[in-house]
Design a protein around this motif. Structure first.
Motif, mmCIF file in Angstrom:
data_model
loop_
_atom_site.group_PDB
_atom_site.id
_atom_site.type_symbol
_atom_site.label_atom_id
_atom_site.label_comp_id
_atom_site.label_asym_id
_atom_site.label_seq_id
_atom_site.Cartn_x
_atom_site.Cartn_y
_atom_site.Cartn_z
ATOM 1 N N THR A 176 15.885 19.078 42.310
ATOM 2 C CA THR A 176 16.999 19.953 42.671
ATOM 3 C C THR A 176 17.003 21.182 41.761
ATOM 4 O O THR A 176 16.336 21.205 40.723
ATOM 5 C CB THR A 176 18.325 19.202 42.547
ATOM 6 N N TRP A 177 17.779 22.192 42.170
ATOM 7 C CA TRP A 177 17.826 23.415 41.367
ATOM 8 C C TRP A 177 18.396 23.149 39.977
ATOM 9 O O TRP A 177 17.996 23.778 39.000
ATOM 10 C CB TRP A 177 18.647 24.482 42.079
ATOM 11 N N ALA A 178 19.309 22.192 39.882
ATOM 12 C CA ALA A 178 19.864 21.863 38.560
ATOM 13 C C ALA A 178 18.770 21.308 37.646
ATOM 14 O O ALA A 178 18.674 21.682 36.466
ATOM 15 C CB ALA A 178 21.008 20.865 38.708
ATOM 16 N N TRP A 179 17.917 20.421 38.187
ATOM 17 C CA TRP A 179 16.825 19.866 37.398
ATOM 18 C C TRP A 179 15.787 20.938 37.060
ATOM 19 O O TRP A 179 15.266 20.972 35.938
ATOM 20 C CB TRP A 179 16.150 18.728 38.169
ATOM 21 N N ILE A 180 15.481 21.797 38.010
ATOM 22 C CA ILE A 180 14.498 22.857 37.753
ATOM 23 C C ILE A 180 14.975 23.773 36.633
ATOM 24 O O ILE A 180 14.226 24.086 35.687
ATOM 25 C CB ILE A 180 14.226 23.661 39.037
ATOM 26 N N ILE A 181 16.235 24.199 36.697
ATOM 27 C CA ILE A 181 16.766 25.105 35.673
ATOM 28 C C ILE A 181 16.845 24.389 34.324
ATOM 29 O O ILE A 181 16.451 24.927 33.279
ATOM 30 C CB ILE A 181 18.155 25.617 36.103
ATOM 31 N N GLY A 182 17.335 23.146 34.332
ATOM 32 C CA GLY A 182 17.470 22.416 33.076
ATOM 33 C C GLY A 182 16.132 22.148 32.403
ATOM 34 O O GLY A 182 15.970 22.400 31.199
ATOM 35 N N LEU A 183 15.143 21.660 33.160
ATOM 36 C CA LEU A 183 13.830 21.381 32.580
ATOM 37 C C LEU A 183 13.128 22.665 32.142
ATOM 38 O O LEU A 183 12.409 22.677 31.133
ATOM 39 C CB LEU A 183 12.966 20.632 33.599
ATOM 40 N N SER A 184 13.326 23.753 32.872
ATOM 41 C CA SER A 184 12.712 25.029 32.484
ATOM 42 C C SER A 184 13.287 25.529 31.162
ATOM 43 O O SER A 184 12.550 26.018 30.294
ATOM 44 C CB SER A 184 12.925 26.067 33.583
ATOM 45 N N LEU A 185 14.596 25.411 30.990
ATOM 46 C CA LEU A 185 15.211 25.845 29.736
ATOM 47 C C LEU A 185 14.747 24.965 28.569
ATOM 48 O O LEU A 185 14.488 25.472 27.468
ATOM 49 C CB LEU A 185 16.740 25.796 29.859
ATOM 50 N N PHE A 206 9.589 32.141 25.161
ATOM 51 C CA PHE A 206 10.674 31.464 25.875
ATOM 52 C C PHE A 206 10.719 31.885 27.338
ATOM 53 O O PHE A 206 10.786 31.037 28.243
ATOM 54 C CB PHE A 206 12.007 31.779 25.191
ATOM 55 N N ALA A 207 10.664 33.186 27.603
ATOM 56 C CA ALA A 207 10.729 33.679 28.975
ATOM 57 C C ALA A 207 9.520 33.214 29.795
ATOM 58 O O ALA A 207 9.659 32.777 30.944
ATOM 59 C CB ALA A 207 10.812 35.208 28.972
ATOM 60 N N ALA A 208 8.325 33.270 29.178
ATOM 61 C CA ALA A 208 7.125 32.845 29.899
ATOM 62 C C ALA A 208 7.175 31.346 30.202
ATOM 63 O O ALA A 208 6.817 30.920 31.315
ATOM 64 C CB ALA A 208 5.888 33.180 29.078
ATOM 65 N N SER A 209 7.637 30.542 29.250
ATOM 66 C CA SER A 209 7.708 29.095 29.470
ATOM 67 C C SER A 209 8.710 28.747 30.557
ATOM 68 O O SER A 209 8.442 27.897 31.426
ATOM 69 C CB SER A 209 8.089 28.392 28.166
ATOM 70 N N VAL A 210 9.864 29.402 30.522
ATOM 71 C CA VAL A 210 10.874 29.142 31.553
ATOM 72 C C VAL A 210 10.340 29.516 32.932
ATOM 73 O O VAL A 210 10.490 28.766 33.907
ATOM 74 C CB VAL A 210 12.173 29.910 31.235
ATOM 75 N N LEU A 211 9.704 30.681 33.029
ATOM 76 C CA LEU A 211 9.197 31.145 34.321
ATOM 77 C C LEU A 211 8.092 30.228 34.856
ATOM 78 O O LEU A 211 8.125 29.811 36.023
ATOM 79 C CB LEU A 211 8.677 32.580 34.187
ATOM 80 N N VAL A 212 7.121 29.901 33.997
ATOM 81 C CA VAL A 212 6.000 29.072 34.447
ATOM 82 C C VAL A 212 6.468 27.665 34.827
ATOM 83 O O VAL A 212 6.082 27.122 35.870
ATOM 84 C CB VAL A 212 4.921 28.994 33.340
ATOM 85 N N THR A 213 7.333 27.072 33.994
ATOM 86 C CA THR A 213 7.832 25.724 34.302
ATOM 87 C C THR A 213 8.642 25.718 35.584
ATOM 88 O O THR A 213 8.494 24.810 36.426
ATOM 89 C CB THR A 213 8.684 25.195 33.135
ATOM 90 N N GLY A 214 9.494 26.699 35.750
ATOM 91 C CA GLY A 214 10.294 26.772 36.978
ATOM 92 C C GLY A 214 9.439 26.917 38.226
ATOM 93 O O GLY A 214 9.676 26.240 39.236
ATOM 94 N N LEU A 215 8.436 27.788 38.171
ATOM 95 C CA LEU A 215 7.546 27.964 39.328
ATOM 96 C C LEU A 215 6.761 26.689 39.618
ATOM 97 O O LEU A 215 6.553 26.316 40.786
ATOM 98 C CB LEU A 215 6.591 29.132 39.073
ATOM 99 N N MET A 216 6.292 26.009 38.565
ATOM 100 C CA MET A 216 5.542 24.765 38.772
ATOM 101 C C MET A 216 6.416 23.704 39.439
ATOM 102 O O MET A 216 5.990 23.053 40.403
ATOM 103 C CB MET A 216 5.002 24.251 37.437
ATOM 104 N N LEU A 217 7.628 23.495 38.940
ATOM 105 C CA LEU A 217 8.501 22.476 39.517
ATOM 106 C C LEU A 217 8.889 22.817 40.947
ATOM 107 O O LEU A 217 8.933 21.934 41.821
ATOM 108 C CB LEU A 217 9.755 22.318 38.652
#
Length: 511
Positions: A176-185, A206-217
């Motif tokens: 879910t979007w909540a999990w994607i945002i939480g895990l990315s942060l 921080f920005a690169a990790s959040v972006l890459v993790t969010g796109l992957m999930l």
């Protein structure tokens, strides 16, 4: 050195003999193996009692029985000597049962030990290099928390939250979007803390990790990646190249051109092998996979030998590690291609993470299906053992690295203008491994002993099950077989630790 080795072997044999006598005596006096037959109502009770007395030689004094057992155990170290560790109360040869149990436990303990050492030392060094930072406090809290958890509680937690939770989630693997945002942060906070540096670099990480993790999930959710995973023709070559670059940076540094050439040639060969082997890998077996890893290491060694110029040693190491790790990426990709067939197998029924046993009964499939099943059964008990040992290695690695970094020769190396990578990897890391070597030697025997609880929780038929059944049934020979393995492993690894000291630190020499 030869006299030292011979003395240690002689002393170890004497210790083993004395300890086996004490253990045999305690086991023999602990409980009568005939207790269950005395309480039996069987009409042929007397014949059964006489038969068991004959099998276990209970009509002889304990020292005589021990000498007979010792003579049979001594033949186990003689090739074709006819290993004889006695029989169980059911007249089953203990040597056969021990062979099956040892193979199962060694799979479990080997994986747990290697993962605990690699991850524990890595995390401990990172924690030492980021002393008193948020990452250091987080790793310290996590290590103490894991160290304080009993092994049986760890097993129950893994069963409930990992096995049952993941199996249920796999029916509809959606983030879910909540999990994607939480895990990315969380990923962004973690990586910026680990990499560290100035504020601007932290913000970029921080920005690169959040972006890459969010796109992957998000991509995994849209494509239902967990039901039919693969690395694909883009991610796999990138991972192979990333491993090559990591080996160069760790072993030789960014300015070593010979290292980049060695890793580059090895990476190109492996990327070509990735595409060429796609059609043939499904037909490979265990020996085919072993040959592939050997060939990858040989390719890397040859590249390092011819391109290493005046630093052939580091170049060969870079080539071999790049080759082996790159081939690992290719093999993992093939396992991912097998995943869909595995979870849809009628014996698996969409629940791939088991909670009991060492194999799925009556599972049909090729080498990839069978080895995937073995891996999944080893997953939870391995994690359970690994997390407890990991916590100890983390603390010792952190303390050893901090102590080494405060030595005079480290300050001298920095004063000479050496790069921080060279100071940490070549000077500090090697010397900080000396206390870790001692801990590894003691921990291997403790892991095998601690597997008794873990194997019982996960119904794993290994050394722990053999020991537990022997103890409950007042069966001395399986208990003694367990003792022999534990004692030999403990003595051997302590002996190897003594020999490793001189290799790690030239100041340590045996005269």
């Amino acid at each position: 050195m030869l006299s030292f080795v011979l003395r240690r072997i002689g002393v170890s044999i004497l210790i083993l003999i004395a300890a086996s006598f004490i253990m045999y005596t305690l086991v023999a006096l602990a409980k009568d193996p005939l207790t269950d037959l005395y309480a039996s109502n069987s009409p042929n009770k007397d014949a059964l009692i006489a038969q068991r007395i004959e099998w276990l030689h209970l009509d002889q004094p304990i020292p005589v029985r021990w000498l007979g057992w010792l003579g049979g155990a001594a033949r186990c170290v003689i090739p074709f000597g006819g290993c004889d560790l006695g029989v169980t109360i059911q007249n089953q040869p203990v040597s056969i049962l021990l062979g099956r149990a040892v193979s199962s436990t060694l799979q479990l303990v080997t994986a747990a030990t290697i993962l605990a050492i690699v991850l524990g030392i890595t995390v401990g060094i990172i924690s030492a290099l980021r002393q008193y930072s948020a990452v250091d406090y987080s790793f310290t809290f996590a290590s103490f928390f894991l160290y304080s958890l009993p092994s049986f509680l760890m097993g129950v937690i893994l069963k409930v939250f990992v096995a049952l939770g993941f199996n249920n989630w796999l029916r509809d693997p959606v983030f879910t979007w909540a999990w994607i945002i939480g895990l990315s942060l969380i990923a962004g906070i973690f990586w910026q803390a680990v990499i560290g540096g100035p504020r601007n670099r932290r913000l970029v990480v921080f920005a690169a990790s959040v972006l890459v993790t969010g796109l992957m999930l998000y991509g995994m959710t849209v494509t239902e990646w967990f039901l039919d995973p693969s690395l694909g023709p883009i991610i796999a070559p990138l991972l192979i190249a990333a491993f090559g670059a990591a080996m160069v940076l760790l072993i030789a540094g960014a300015r070593a051109r010979y290292a980049w050439r060695t890793a580059g040639v090895t990476v190109i060969v492996l990327i070509g092998a990735f595409f060429l082997l796609q059609r043939f890998l499904p037909f490979f077996g265990v020996w085919g996979v072993v040959v592939l890893f050997c060939l990858a290491g040989i390719v890397g060694a040859v590249a390092g030998f011819f391109l290493g110029e005046f630093d052939k040693g580091p170049a060969i190491r870079i080539g071999i590690l790049t080759g082996v790790l790159g081939m690992g990426v290719i093999i993992v990709d093939q396992y991912m291609h097998t995943w869909n067939s595995y979870i849809n197998n009628p014996r698996i029924n969409g629940r791939p993470i088991p909670t009991v046993g060492s194999e799925t009964p009556n599972l049909q499939g090729d080498f990839w299906i069978q080895s995937t099943d073995t891996f999944m059964h080893l997953l939870l008990p391995t994690i359970s053992l690994m997390l407890i040992s990991f916590a100890g290695y983390t603390r010792y690695a952190r303390g050893g690295m901090l102590e080494t970094l405060n030595q005079d020769y480290i300050r001298t190396a920095r004063a000479k203008g050496l790069p921080e990578r060279t100071v940490v990897v070549r000077h500090a890391f090697r010397n900080s491994l000396i206390p870790i070597t001692t801990i590894v030697a003691a921990d291997v025997g403790a892991l095998i002993g601690g597997a008794i609880i873990t194997e019982r929780i996960f119904a794993f038929s290994g050394m722990g099950a053999l020991f537990n059944s022997g103890l409950n049934n007042s069966d001395p020979n399986p208990v003694m077989a367990y003792f022999v393995v534990i004692a030999v492993v403990a003595i051997t690894f302590n002996f190897l630790a003594d020999l490793a000291y001189s290799a790690l630190d030239p100041r340590v020499r045996v005269k």
